[in-house]
Motif scaffolding. Sequence first.
Motif, PDB file in Angstrom:
ATOM      1  N   ALA A  73       0.869  -1.257  -0.090  1.00  0.00           N
ATOM      2  CA  ALA A  73       0.027   0.109   0.074  1.00  0.00           C
ATOM      3  C   ALA A  73       0.834   1.367  -0.116  1.00  0.00           C
ATOM      4  O   ALA A  73       0.367   2.050  -0.757  1.00  0.00           O
ATOM      5  CB  ALA A  73      -0.874   0.002   1.106  1.00  0.00           C
ATOM      6  N   PRO A  74       2.049   1.385   0.757  1.00  0.00           N
ATOM      7  CA  PRO A  74       2.953   2.515   0.470  1.00  0.00           C
ATOM      8  C   PRO A  74       3.046   2.957  -1.129  1.00  0.00           C
ATOM      9  O   PRO A  74       3.366   4.187  -1.186  1.00  0.00           O
ATOM     10  CB  PRO A  74       4.115   2.035   1.455  1.00  0.00           C
ATOM     11  N   ILE A 132       3.379  -2.906   8.546  1.00  0.00           N
ATOM     12  CA  ILE A 132       4.695  -3.431   7.980  1.00  0.00           C
ATOM     13  C   ILE A 132       5.701  -3.079   9.351  1.00  0.00           C
ATOM     14  O   ILE A 132       6.627  -3.840   9.489  1.00  0.00           O
ATOM     15  CB  ILE A 132       5.037  -2.268   6.888  1.00  0.00           C
ATOM     16  N   LYS A 133       5.503  -1.914   9.853  1.00  0.00           N
ATOM     17  CA  LYS A 133       6.468  -1.636  11.107  1.00  0.00           C
ATOM     18  C   LYS A 133       6.526  -2.581  11.952  1.00  0.00           C
ATOM     19  O   LYS A 133       7.478  -2.958  12.584  1.00  0.00           O
ATOM     20  CB  LYS A 133       6.123  -0.350  11.656  1.00  0.00           C
ATOM     21  N   ALA A 134       5.398  -3.236  12.440  1.00  0.00           N
ATOM     22  CA  ALA A 134       5.445  -4.451  13.412  1.00  0.00           C
ATOM     23  C   ALA A 134       5.907  -5.569  12.712  1.00  0.00           C
ATOM     24  O   ALA A 134       6.793  -6.112  13.804  1.00  0.00           O
ATOM     25  CB  ALA A 134       3.862  -4.702  13.622  1.00  0.00           C
ATOM     26  N   GLY A 135       5.734  -5.887  11.519  1.00  0.00           N
ATOM     27  CA  GLY A 135       6.795  -6.997  10.953  1.00  0.00           C
ATOM     28  C   GLY A 135       8.224  -6.713  11.093  1.00  0.00           C
ATOM     29  O   GLY A 135       9.028  -7.782  11.542  1.00  0.00           O
ATOM     30  N   LEU A 136       8.445  -5.504  10.760  1.00  0.00           N
ATOM     31  CA  LEU A 136       9.806  -5.406  10.835  1.00  0.00           C
ATOM     32  C   LEU A 136      10.414  -5.074  12.081  1.00  0.00           C
ATOM     33  O   LEU A 136      11.874  -5.328  12.306  1.00  0.00           O
ATOM     34  CB  LEU A 136      10.251  -3.880  10.063  1.00  0.00           C
ATOM     35  N   ALA A 137       9.786  -4.939  13.082  1.00  0.00           N
ATOM     36  CA  ALA A 137      10.359  -4.941  14.545  1.00  0.00           C
ATOM     37  C   ALA A 137      10.833  -5.891  15.097  1.00  0.00           C
ATOM     38  O   ALA A 137      11.743  -6.150  15.886  1.00  0.00           O
ATOM     39  CB  ALA A 137       9.189  -4.501  15.537  1.00  0.00           C
ATOM     40  N   ILE A 148      13.835  -1.539   5.408  1.00  0.00           N
ATOM     41  CA  ILE A 148      13.122  -0.335   5.251  1.00  0.00           C
ATOM     42  C   ILE A 148      13.764   0.300   3.984  1.00  0.00           C
ATOM     43  O   ILE A 148      12.977   0.961   3.399  1.00  0.00           O
ATOM     44  CB  ILE A 148      13.578   0.577   6.318  1.00  0.00           C
ATOM     45  N   GLU A 149      14.847   0.442   3.671  1.00  0.00           N
ATOM     46  CA  GLU A 149      15.402   0.840   2.581  1.00  0.00           C
ATOM     47  C   GLU A 149      14.975   0.302   1.335  1.00  0.00           C
ATOM     48  O   GLU A 149      14.657   1.009   0.335  1.00  0.00           O
ATOM     49  CB  GLU A 149      16.967   0.852   2.571  1.00  0.00           C
ATOM     50  N   GLU A 190       8.151   7.531   9.312  1.00  0.00           N
ATOM     51  CA  GLU A 190       7.337   6.517  10.060  1.00  0.00           C
ATOM     52  C   GLU A 190       8.006   5.246  10.384  1.00  0.00           C
ATOM     53  O   GLU A 190       8.052   4.527  11.368  1.00  0.00           O
ATOM     54  CB  GLU A 190       5.754   6.433   9.428  1.00  0.00           C
ATOM     55  N   LEU A 191       8.449   4.534   9.156  1.00  0.00           N
ATOM     56  CA  LEU A 191       9.266   3.423   9.314  1.00  0.00           C
ATOM     57  C   LEU A 191      10.282   3.249   9.939  1.00  0.00           C
ATOM     58  O   LEU A 191      10.748   2.422  10.629  1.00  0.00           O
ATOM     59  CB  LEU A 191       9.456   2.665   7.958  1.00  0.00           C
ATOM     60  N   ARG A 192      11.102   4.443  10.161  1.00  0.00           N
ATOM     61  CA  ARG A 192      12.485   4.678  10.956  1.00  0.00           C
ATOM     62  C   ARG A 192      12.293   4.751  12.312  1.00  0.00           C
ATOM     63  O   ARG A 192      13.221   4.668  13.153  1.00  0.00           O
ATOM     64  CB  ARG A 192      13.194   5.417  10.373  1.00  0.00           C
TER      65      ARG A 192
END
Length: 195
Positions: A73-74, A132-137, A148-149, A190-192
């Motif tokens: 979605a982003p 997405i952020k929860a998954g990356l955590a 993220i990049e 937001e992602l960082r």
Amino acid sequence: MQDRIFGDREKAMEADYFRKEEARLLEKLRQNAKIDEIAEALRDQLQVNDPDLLVAVRDLGINAENASAFLLAPLVQVAWAEGKVRKDEQAAVLKIARDRGIEEGSPSDGQLHEWMVNRPADELFKASLRAIKAGLAVLPGPERHERIERILDGCRAVAEASGTEIAHQLGLGTGVSKSEASLLDSIASELRSRD
């Protein structure tokens, strides 16, 4: 006393399940699995870790069939940054989707097409970034940064695809508009960020 023992055992079992789901998501992310597999693992992780977000995602119409599109979605949000989606931006979104395992004609592909014709609500974009952020955590710092990049590179590719800026057409710039650049900065921030 017996109630306390069962309560402690239940908490330990829940914690063990949570660790297993995080490990499963981590393994999917590390394997560069298809986005469908990552979406499934993330759903299971959110079910334990953030059930409110999972309910919000379901309320937005996201289900097992279109969850992969939700994780992209982003890209769609960047395509809509200037108020409409241009053909080059749509092509860039679909190329990235194919590269990440979304097959042409699949429900997720259909969802992406729908979102590029009819702009989704801002709530969908916000929920996508939260998921997405929860998954990356679950990833260690360097891997998280790399992912993220990769997401931001995809967003930039969509922004640069339109090439509407005169500087881009003359070979003097990237073709990213001010509204796209602002949105890219917002997504990156937001992602960082660490909540």
